[in-house]
Design an enzyme around this catalytic site. Structure first.
Site, PDB file in Angstrom:
ATOM      1  N   SER A 104       0.845  -1.196   0.000  1.00  0.00           N
ATOM      2  CA  SER A 104       0.000   0.000   0.000  1.00  0.00           C
ATOM      3  C   SER A 104       0.875   1.238   0.000  1.00  0.00           C
ATOM      4  CB  SER A 104      -0.936   0.008   1.210  1.00  0.00           C
ATOM      5  OG  SER A 104      -0.215   0.172   2.415  1.00  0.00           O
ATOM      6  N   CYS A 105       0.269   2.338  -0.459  1.00  0.00           N
ATOM      7  CA  CYS A 105       0.929   3.642  -0.455  1.00  0.00           C
ATOM      8  C   CYS A 105      -0.165   4.688  -0.339  1.00  0.00           C
ATOM      9  CB  CYS A 105       1.779   3.835  -1.710  1.00  0.00           C
ATOM     10  SG  CYS A 105       0.844   3.850  -3.262  1.00  0.00           S
ATOM     11  N   MET A 106       0.114   5.911  -0.727  1.00  0.00           N
ATOM     12  CA  MET A 106      -0.886   6.970  -0.584  1.00  0.00           C
ATOM     13  C   MET A 106      -1.921   6.935  -1.713  1.00  0.00           C
ATOM     14  SD  MET A 106      -1.747   9.375   1.483  1.00  0.00           S
ATOM     15  CE  MET A 106      -0.376  10.049   2.399  1.00  0.00           C
TER      16      MET A 106
END
Length: 100
Positions: free
Chosen positions: A80-82
Protein backbone atom coordinates in the site's frame (compact mmCIF):
# COMPACT_ATOMS: atom_id res chain seq x y z
CA UNK A 1 -4.70 2.46 -2.69
CA UNK A 2 -3.74 -1.16 -2.12
CA UNK A 3 -2.22 -3.72 -4.49
CA UNK A 4 -2.16 -7.51 -4.51
CA UNK A 5 -1.07 -9.85 -7.29
CA UNK A 6 -4.44 -11.48 -7.91
CA UNK A 7 -6.47 -8.34 -7.17
CA UNK A 8 -4.72 -5.21 -8.44
CA UNK A 9 -6.89 -3.00 -6.23
CA UNK A 10 -8.35 -3.77 -2.84
CA UNK A 11 -10.76 -1.82 -0.72
CA UNK A 12 -9.90 -1.12 2.91
CA UNK A 13 -12.53 -3.68 3.97
CA UNK A 14 -11.00 -6.32 1.67
CA UNK A 15 -7.62 -5.59 3.25
CA UNK A 16 -9.11 -5.94 6.74
CA UNK A 17 -10.57 -9.31 5.72
CA UNK A 18 -7.23 -10.42 4.23
CA UNK A 19 -5.43 -9.45 7.44
CA UNK A 20 -7.47 -12.12 9.24
CA UNK A 21 -5.41 -14.60 7.20
CA UNK A 22 -1.62 -14.72 7.05
CA UNK A 23 -1.07 -11.91 4.54
CA UNK A 24 1.94 -9.61 5.01
CA UNK A 25 1.04 -5.94 4.52
CA UNK A 26 3.95 -3.75 3.40
CA UNK A 27 3.37 0.00 3.37
CA UNK A 28 5.81 1.52 0.86
CA UNK A 29 5.27 5.16 1.88
CA UNK A 30 8.22 7.20 3.16
CA UNK A 31 8.80 7.29 6.92
CA UNK A 32 7.79 10.97 7.11
CA UNK A 33 4.43 10.06 5.58
CA UNK A 34 3.87 7.42 8.27
CA UNK A 35 4.78 10.00 10.93
CA UNK A 36 2.48 12.61 9.41
CA UNK A 37 -0.51 10.53 8.31
CA UNK A 38 -0.28 7.50 10.60
CA UNK A 39 0.58 3.84 10.39
CA UNK A 40 -1.89 1.25 9.15
CA UNK A 41 -2.31 -1.30 11.95
CA UNK A 42 -0.28 -4.50 11.52
CA UNK A 43 1.60 -3.21 8.48
CA UNK A 44 5.34 -2.91 8.15
CA UNK A 45 6.90 0.17 6.58
CA UNK A 46 9.49 -0.46 3.89
CA UNK A 47 9.86 2.70 1.78
CA UNK A 48 9.75 1.95 -1.95
CA UNK A 49 13.41 2.95 -2.36
CA UNK A 50 14.44 0.21 0.10
CA UNK A 51 12.08 -2.51 -1.09
CA UNK A 52 14.23 -4.31 -3.68
CA UNK A 53 17.13 -4.52 -1.22
CA UNK A 54 14.83 -5.58 1.63
CA UNK A 55 13.25 -8.42 -0.37
CA UNK A 56 16.73 -9.80 -1.12
CA UNK A 57 18.05 -9.62 2.46
CA UNK A 58 19.11 -12.49 4.62
CA UNK A 59 15.95 -13.46 6.60
CA UNK A 60 17.72 -12.80 9.92
CA UNK A 61 18.73 -9.28 8.82
CA UNK A 62 15.16 -8.61 7.58
CA UNK A 63 13.71 -9.69 10.94
CA UNK A 64 16.17 -7.47 12.85
CA UNK A 65 15.50 -4.43 10.66
CA UNK A 66 11.72 -4.71 10.22
CA UNK A 67 10.74 -6.77 13.29
CA UNK A 68 8.82 -9.15 11.04
CA UNK A 69 9.49 -12.54 9.45
CA UNK A 70 10.72 -12.14 5.90
CA UNK A 71 8.11 -13.29 3.38
CA UNK A 72 8.91 -16.29 1.23
CA UNK A 73 8.42 -15.97 -2.51
CA UNK A 74 5.03 -17.71 -2.25
CA UNK A 75 3.67 -15.88 0.83
CA UNK A 76 0.70 -13.57 0.26
CA UNK A 77 1.87 -9.93 0.33
CA UNK A 78 -0.13 -6.72 -0.06
CA UNK A 79 1.53 -3.37 -0.80
CA UNK A 80 0.00 0.00 0.00
CA UNK A 81 0.93 3.64 -0.46
CA UNK A 82 -0.89 6.97 -0.58
CA UNK A 83 -2.38 6.94 -4.10
CA UNK A 84 -1.57 3.56 -5.65
CA UNK A 85 1.36 4.43 -7.90
CA UNK A 86 4.13 3.23 -5.57
CA UNK A 87 2.23 0.09 -4.53
CA UNK A 88 1.95 -0.90 -8.21
CA UNK A 89 5.71 -0.30 -8.60
CA UNK A 90 6.34 -2.38 -5.47
CA UNK A 91 4.27 -5.22 -6.90
CA UNK A 92 6.32 -5.07 -10.10
CA UNK A 93 9.59 -5.13 -8.15
CA UNK A 94 8.45 -8.10 -6.04
CA UNK A 95 7.29 -10.05 -9.09
CA UNK A 96 10.60 -9.33 -10.88
CA UNK A 97 12.38 -10.86 -7.86
CA UNK A 98 10.32 -14.05 -8.19
CA UNK A 99 7.50 -13.38 -5.74
CA UNK A 100 4.22 -14.82 -6.94
Amino acid sequence: SLCAGEAPSLSYQELKDLKKTSVLHIDVRERWEIDRFGKIPESINIPLGELVEALQMDPTEFKELYNQKMPSKSDPVVFSCMAGTRSKQALGFAMSLGFS
